[in-house]
Design a protein around this motif. Structure first.
Motif, mmCIF file in Angstrom:
data_model
loop_
_atom_site.group_PDB
_atom_site.id
_atom_site.type_symbol
_atom_site.label_atom_id
_atom_site.label_comp_id
_atom_site.label_asym_id
_atom_site.label_seq_id
_atom_site.Cartn_x
_atom_site.Cartn_y
_atom_site.Cartn_z
ATOM 1 N N LEU A 71 9.851 17.571 39.999
ATOM 2 C CA LEU A 71 8.410 17.300 39.921
ATOM 3 C C LEU A 71 8.038 16.767 38.533
ATOM 4 N N GLU A 72 8.751 17.209 37.510
ATOM 5 C CA GLU A 72 8.518 16.651 36.181
ATOM 6 C C GLU A 72 8.853 15.159 36.173
ATOM 7 N N LEU A 73 9.912 14.798 36.879
ATOM 8 C CA LEU A 73 10.266 13.384 36.995
ATOM 9 C C LEU A 73 9.181 12.612 37.736
ATOM 10 N N LEU A 74 8.698 13.173 38.859
ATOM 11 C CA LEU A 74 7.669 12.490 39.647
ATOM 12 C C LEU A 74 6.332 12.448 38.926
ATOM 13 N N GLN A 75 6.155 13.304 37.918
ATOM 14 C CA GLN A 75 4.915 13.275 37.158
ATOM 15 C C GLN A 75 4.723 11.917 36.477
ATOM 16 N N LEU A 76 5.828 11.224 36.231
ATOM 17 C CA LEU A 76 5.741 9.881 35.653
ATOM 18 C C LEU A 76 4.977 8.937 36.562
ATOM 19 N N ALA A 77 5.060 9.176 37.873
ATOM 20 C CA ALA A 77 4.371 8.318 38.835
ATOM 21 C C ALA A 77 2.927 8.745 39.050
ATOM 22 N N VAL A 78 2.573 9.950 38.624
ATOM 23 C CA VAL A 78 1.232 10.498 38.861
ATOM 24 C C VAL A 78 0.318 10.286 37.660
ATOM 25 N N LYS A 79 0.845 10.493 36.474
ATOM 26 C CA LYS A 79 0.005 10.419 35.264
ATOM 27 C C LYS A 79 -0.394 8.964 34.979
ATOM 28 N N THR A 80 -1.506 8.804 34.320
ATOM 29 C CA THR A 80 -2.009 7.473 33.986
ATOM 30 C C THR A 80 -1.731 7.092 32.537
ATOM 31 N N GLY A 81 -1.381 8.068 31.698
ATOM 32 C CA GLY A 81 -1.084 7.769 30.302
ATOM 33 C C GLY A 81 0.209 6.977 30.166
ATOM 34 N N LYS A 82 0.358 6.305 29.034
ATOM 35 C CA LYS A 82 1.511 5.455 28.812
ATOM 36 C C LYS A 82 2.472 6.118 27.839
ATOM 37 N N THR A 83 3.721 6.285 28.296
ATOM 38 C CA THR A 83 4.799 6.807 27.473
ATOM 39 C C THR A 83 6.016 5.903 27.678
ATOM 40 N N PRO A 84 7.043 6.034 26.852
ATOM 41 C CA PRO A 84 8.245 5.222 27.083
ATOM 42 C C PRO A 84 8.821 5.376 28.477
ATOM 43 N N LEU A 85 8.785 6.602 29.023
ATOM 44 C CA LEU A 85 9.368 6.805 30.347
ATOM 45 C C LEU A 85 8.458 6.312 31.475
ATOM 46 N N THR A 86 7.137 6.370 31.294
ATOM 47 C CA THR A 86 6.271 5.784 32.325
ATOM 48 C C THR A 86 6.456 4.272 32.350
ATOM 49 N N THR A 87 6.664 3.685 31.183
ATOM 50 C CA THR A 87 6.970 2.252 31.121
ATOM 51 C C THR A 87 8.295 1.959 31.822
ATOM 52 N N ALA A 88 9.275 2.827 31.592
ATOM 53 C CA ALA A 88 10.574 2.647 32.232
ATOM 54 C C ALA A 88 10.466 2.804 33.746
ATOM 55 N N LEU A 89 9.669 3.786 34.216
ATOM 56 C CA LEU A 89 9.498 3.958 35.657
ATOM 57 C C LEU A 89 8.883 2.706 36.269
ATOM 58 N N ALA A 90 7.870 2.148 35.615
ATOM 59 C CA ALA A 90 7.284 0.906 36.110
ATOM 60 C C ALA A 90 8.338 -0.192 36.151
ATOM 61 N N GLY A 91 9.240 -0.163 35.170
ATOM 62 C CA GLY A 91 10.308 -1.155 35.152
ATOM 63 C C GLY A 91 11.278 -1.006 36.309
ATOM 64 N N THR A 92 11.492 0.230 36.772
ATOM 65 C CA THR A 92 12.389 0.414 37.913
ATOM 66 C C THR A 92 11.837 -0.215 39.179
ATOM 67 N N LEU A 93 10.514 -0.324 39.272
ATOM 68 C CA LEU A 93 9.892 -0.870 40.473
ATOM 69 C C LEU A 93 9.582 -2.356 40.355
ATOM 70 N N ALA A 94 9.665 -2.892 39.160
ATOM 71 C CA ALA A 94 9.284 -4.290 38.945
ATOM 72 C C ALA A 94 10.319 -5.259 39.490
ATOM 73 N N THR A 95 11.581 -4.846 39.510
ATOM 74 C CA THR A 95 12.651 -5.699 40.007
ATOM 75 C C THR A 95 13.030 -5.261 41.410
ATOM 76 N N ARG A 96 12.927 -6.164 42.373
ATOM 77 C CA ARG A 96 13.206 -5.822 43.769
ATOM 78 C C ARG A 96 14.144 -6.863 44.391
ATOM 79 N N ARG A 97 14.937 -6.414 45.322
ATOM 80 C CA ARG A 97 15.722 -7.315 46.162
ATOM 81 C C ARG A 97 15.640 -6.822 47.596
ATOM 82 N N ALA A 98 15.519 -7.744 48.514
ATOM 83 C CA ALA A 98 15.256 -7.413 49.908
ATOM 84 C C ALA A 98 16.430 -6.678 50.549
ATOM 85 N N ILE A 99 16.090 -5.765 51.451
ATOM 86 C CA ILE A 99 17.082 -5.108 52.303
ATOM 87 C C ILE A 99 16.952 -5.731 53.683
#
Length: 489
Positions: free
Chosen positions: A293-321
């Motif tokens: 849940l601490e990990l998922l908190q990155l997706a819930v909180k609105t503040g900006k931290t290095p890890l929230t930026t990184a989480l957004a980065g994990t979703l920015a690059t996509r390839r189709a399944i």
């Protein structure tokens, strides 16, 4: 750990015979392969209306009680939810074995392929820091004597590995488990590198999704090498410490080991824990619901931290399944719906099942952990979108004794499809069935006129005999029933 040829061939015959049903089952839906057993999860088009609202705790408790007490599909399950209004933990069941302690939010479980979410987050974080580039060849961070396969003049990059589009297979073909109860324990990094150096890619890099534990393991090794430390140390430094995740590790301290739930297989028999030294980045982590849940908190909180930026980065690059509206991000599977998206991943080892996911638009997340290798992905997806149905597990088959003379009424040929005939034959005191062009497999009596296979998940019910001959049968497969009349002798 390769399937028996007879099982694979028989499944192919069943698929050919039941093609009309399988097509009907998946049209308008998304087919995923979950956990190590590659079991399908179908997310239907009807699920697109999800509101993203999490169920109340009483509903979650009902689901867990049904799964454990009624369906007998686990010993202990913990569900964690998080959203703008806070978080909650709902648990049901026990540690298992001889340990009657109730599971809770601090109970530790193996999380299997959910580890890939951590590997993807590490990649995004290191890319944001300028330590690596997504498009760099993975060979840059591997020993000089390792030859990474290329194709068409293109090298496998870090992003190819993270999105499961590298062209590498699910497992290396030199993987031979010496201990089936702990299959990854003896496989070494040197063996992985040896396989890589001799492998020929079957298709162009970056063009097709194929879930690859090998690719994720290679990515984890490369990132750890770049950081100059072990994969576990890298996870703890970059994710565990910043998020105060004190129960997430590969090697457990005595304190964490005391909180480790006992693992159980599909029959709820106690099984050993798994060790994955070469596959650390693919599935070696253990964790708790509170930590995740601490990990998922990155997706819930609105503040900006290095890890929230990184989480957004994990979703920015996509390839189709495939051709469906689903994509592979850096460590996540992202499923589209009419009001937003669900990012998720699941995992399983010999004795555990895990799910982590969140609904992007509503900023709600769910963790599901179980100490049985029976799957919990349907629970996690259902909690994020109530229109995604829960799986109702079918009762296990149970063999009964019958008079072999009764088999004579079933012997004959039955037409399943224009080009598929099922031949039923008796051999002494045993009954067998054989599809056109396939080996015969034994049928086992279950009661009445119903029989089942032990080598595949399928069953047959014969019609009550008339004049000492059964006039037809019904094949039960893929959750569907296919009638087949007897052919004239």
């Amino acid at each position: 750990m390769k399937p028996f040829r007879t099982r694979s061939a028989f499944s192919a015959a069943l698929t050919a015979a039941a093609v009309i049903f399988t097509v009907a089952a998946v049209i308008g839906g998304l087919l995923y392969l979950d956990r190590k057993q590659d079991r399908p999860i179908v997310v239907t088009a009807a699920a697109s209306a999800s509101s993203g609202q999490l169920p109340v705790e009483t509903e979650i408790r009902r689901i867990l009680a049904d799964r454990i007490d009624v369906q007998r599909q686990s010993v202990g399950i913990v569900v964690g939810t998080i959203g703008p209004n806070g978080r909650s933990i709902v648990a049901h069941g026990s540690f298992g074995g001889l340990d009657p302690r109730p599971v809770d939010g601090d109970t530790v479980f193996e999380i299997g392929s959910v580890t890939k979410v951590f590997t993807g987050l590490l990649l995004a974080d290191m890319a944001a820091r300028g330590e690596v580039a997504l498009t760099e060849p993975v060979s840059r961070y591997l020993p000089l004597n390792v030859v990474v396969p290329e194709r068409g003049g293109k090298a496998i990059t870090l992003v190819d590995l993270a999105t499961q589009t590298s062209g590498l297979p699910r497992m290396p073909d030199n993987f031979e488990a010496t201990d089936e109860t702990n299959p990854y324990a003896d496989y070494t990094i040197d063996e992985m590198y040896a396989f890589m150096s001799g492998y020929k890619l079957p298709r162009d890099i970056g063009t097709e999704y194929e879930h690859s534990n090998l690719g994720s393991a290679l990515l984890g090794q490369a990132l750890a090498s770049r950081a100059g430390k072990s994969y576990q140390a890298l996870v703890q430094e970059r994710i565990g410490v910043p998020l105060a995740m004190r129960s997430t590790a590969i090697e457990l301290t005595p304190r964490l080991a005391k909180r480790m739930a006992t693992g159980h297989n599909e029959l709820l028999e106690i099984v050993p824990n798994w060790d994955l030294p070469a596959f650390a980045g693919a599935g070696a982590l253990r964790s708790s619901a509170n930590d995740l849940l601490e990990l998922l908190q990155l997706a819930v909180k609105t503040g900006k931290t290095p890890l929230t930026t990184a989480l957004a980065g994990t979703l920015a690059t996509r390839r189709a399944i495939g051709e469906q509206e689903t994509s592979a991000a850096l460590g996540w599977v992202v499923t589209k719906s009419s009001n937003g998206e669900i990012a998720w991943h699941d995992g399983g080892t010999g004795g555990y099942s895990a799910f982590v996911g969140f609904h992007l638009a509503s900023r709600t997340g769910v963790v599901v952990l179980s100490n049985a290798n029976t799957g919990v992905s349907d629970i996690g997806l259902h909690l994020l979108n109530p229109e995604i149905p829960l799986t109702r597990v079918k009762p296990r088959h149970s063999e009964v004794s019958v008079d072999p003379k009764l088999f004579d009424a079933y012997v004959g040929r039955y037409q399943l499809a224009p080009d598929v005939v099922l031949s039923v034959m008796r051999d002494d005191d045993a009954l067998f069935a054989q599809f056109t062009g396939q080996p015969r497999l034994r049928l086992f009596a279950e009661g009445g006129h119903r029989f089942f296979y032990k080598e595949v998940e399928a069953a047959i019910t014969f019609a009550a005999p008339q004049a000492n001959r059964s006039p037809s049968l019904v094949l039960h497969r893929f959750g569907r029933d296919m009638a087949a009349p007897r052919l004239s002798d």
